[in-house]
Design an enzyme around this catalytic site. Structure first.
Site, PDB file in Angstrom:
ATOM      1  N   THR A   9       0.845  -1.191   0.000  1.00 49.20           N
ATOM      2  CA  THR A   9       0.000   0.000   0.000  1.00 49.20           C
ATOM      3  C   THR A   9       0.878   1.238   0.000  1.00 49.20           C
ATOM      4  OG1 THR A   9      -1.801   1.145   1.138  1.00 49.20           O
ATOM      5  CG2 THR A   9      -0.134   0.150   2.532  1.00 49.20           C
ATOM      6  N   ASN A  11      -0.772   3.927   1.346  1.00 48.45           N
ATOM      7  CA  ASN A  11      -1.593   4.679   2.283  1.00 48.45           C
ATOM      8  C   ASN A  11      -0.866   4.767   3.634  1.00 48.45           C
ATOM      9  OD1 ASN A  11      -3.505   5.179   4.367  1.00 48.45           O
ATOM     10  ND2 ASN A  11      -5.167   4.616   2.982  1.00 48.45           N
ATOM     11  N   ASP A  70      -7.717  -5.506   1.425  1.00 48.59           N
ATOM     12  CA  ASP A  70      -8.843  -4.912   0.723  1.00 48.59           C
ATOM     13  C   ASP A  70     -10.031  -4.892   1.683  1.00 48.59           C
ATOM     14  OD1 ASP A  70      -9.971  -3.591  -1.402  1.00 48.59           O
ATOM     15  OD2 ASP A  70     -10.645  -5.404  -2.419  1.00 48.59           O
ATOM     16  N   PHE A 150     -13.698   8.735   7.036  1.00 46.81           N
ATOM     17  CA  PHE A 150     -13.751   8.869   5.575  1.00 46.81           C
ATOM     18  C   PHE A 150     -14.774   7.881   5.029  1.00 46.81           C
ATOM     19  CE2 PHE A 150     -11.641   4.959   4.110  1.00 46.81           C
ATOM     20  CZ  PHE A 150     -11.139   4.479   5.319  1.00 46.81           C
ATOM     21  N   LYS A 173     -12.871   4.498  16.746  1.00 48.76           N
ATOM     22  CA  LYS A 173     -13.002   3.690  15.522  1.00 48.76           C
ATOM     23  C   LYS A 173     -11.793   2.777  15.337  1.00 48.76           C
ATOM     24  CE  LYS A 173     -13.090   3.776  10.572  1.00 48.76           C
ATOM     25  NZ  LYS A 173     -12.796   4.525   9.353  1.00 48.76           N
TER      26      LYS A 173
HETATM   27  P1  IMP Z   1      -9.772   0.068   0.880  1.00 49.59           P
HETATM   28  O1  IMP Z   1      -9.698  -1.298   0.319  1.00 49.59           O
HETATM   29  O2  IMP Z   1      -9.317   0.149   2.302  1.00 49.59           O
HETATM   30  O3  IMP Z   1      -9.098   1.101   0.026  1.00 49.59           O
HETATM   31  O4  IMP Z   1     -11.312   0.462   0.942  1.00 49.59           O
HETATM   32  C1  IMP Z   1     -12.142   0.468  -0.199  1.00 49.59           C
HETATM   33  C2  IMP Z   1     -13.312   1.425   0.021  1.00 49.59           C
HETATM   34  O5  IMP Z   1     -14.126   0.946   1.108  1.00 49.59           O
HETATM   35  C3  IMP Z   1     -12.923   2.841   0.410  1.00 49.59           C
HETATM   36  O6  IMP Z   1     -12.700   3.640  -0.701  1.00 49.59           O
HETATM   37  C4  IMP Z   1     -14.128   3.304   1.196  1.00 49.59           C
HETATM   38  O7  IMP Z   1     -15.143   3.725   0.325  1.00 49.59           O
HETATM   39  C5  IMP Z   1     -14.601   2.039   1.876  1.00 49.59           C
HETATM   40  N1  IMP Z   1     -14.009   1.940   3.225  1.00 49.59           N
HETATM   41  C6  IMP Z   1     -12.972   1.129   3.597  1.00 49.59           C
HETATM   42  N2  IMP Z   1     -12.701   1.268   4.903  1.00 49.59           N
HETATM   43  C7  IMP Z   1     -13.587   2.179   5.371  1.00 49.59           C
HETATM   44  C8  IMP Z   1     -13.794   2.745   6.661  1.00 49.59           C
HETATM   45  O8  IMP Z   1     -13.110   2.446   7.639  1.00 49.59           O
HETATM   46  N3  IMP Z   1     -14.804   3.648   6.750  1.00 49.59           N
HETATM   47  C9  IMP Z   1     -15.567   4.006   5.694  1.00 49.59           C
HETATM   48  N4  IMP Z   1     -15.400   3.523   4.479  1.00 49.59           N
HETATM   49  C10 IMP Z   1     -14.416   2.611   4.305  1.00 49.59           C
END
Ligand code: IMP
Length: 194
Positions: A9, A11, A70, A150, A173
């Protein structure tokens, strides 16, 4: 010497979260740290597939053991949608605001508001693949509340709480979230390894 596990990642927030739990035991570089500047595609149809794709990419292209993650929001009345498509629910190029608006519109009039956030981490270590999961159940409320966090945080109220993730704030959280639980499962596993 500390063992290295690459977190697939870029991030910074996610990297900090994992490093805080793993502490000094493992070195956890991110993609930039190994010279990988490209975004890894997420073409999978499940969270597990996408997490594995990221870990395998690092192993196959760079030769390092490591892990990918993911996450998705799974809504019962929508048969598990947006799920693996959570980031682009309102279509490619749309932001979180549009995703949340689409979710609320799709749930309009529905009485079953049950949902969960699910995070999957795929680890490749010493020639083997492992999957870890973190999940938190809750409900989707009918309007956005709160300003922290977010994504879908303003409409997700975890079970046992009367505020959304966005109202509870990051401290609470990050202690109870799907991601924290998945990270903890990974760290419990690593605890017994070197
Ligand atoms: P990622 O795989 O962590 O990038 O998450 C994919 C998508 O899921 C993000 O773009 C958010 O829309 C949603 N998402 C993931 N984790 C969270 C969270 O902790 N709160 C709110 N939305 C989340």
């Amino acid at each position: 010497m500390k063992r290295r596990l690459v977190f697939a990642t870029n991030n910074a927030h996610k990297q900090e979260e994992v490093r805080a739990v793993v502490k000094d035991k493992f070195e956890i570089p991110g993609l930039k740290d190994i010279g990988c500047l490209e975004d890894i595609a997420e073409p999978g149809e499940t969270l597990e597939e996408n997490a594995l794709i990221k870990a395998r990419y690092v192993k196959e292209k760079y030769g390092f053991d490591g892990f990918g993650d993911d996450t998705g929001l799974e809504v019962e009345a929508l048969d598990g949608a947006p799920g693996v498509y959570s980031a682009r629910y309102a279509g490619a190029g749309h932001d979180s605001k549009a995703n949340v608006e689409k979710l609320l519109a799709d749930l309009q009039g529905k009485t079953n508001r049950k949902a969960c956030f699910r995070s999957v981490i795929a680890l490749i270590m010493d020639g083997k693949e492992y999957l870890f999961e973190g999940k938190i159940n809750g409900v989707i409320i009918t309007e956005e509340k709160g300003s922290a966090g977010f994504g879908y945080d303003p409409v997700f109220m975890p079970d046992g709480y009367s505020e959304t993730f966005a109202e509870l704030g990051n401290d609470i959280k990050n202690r109870i979230s799907h991601r924290a639980l998945a990270v903890k499962a990974l760290c419990d596993f690593l605890e017994n390894r070197q």
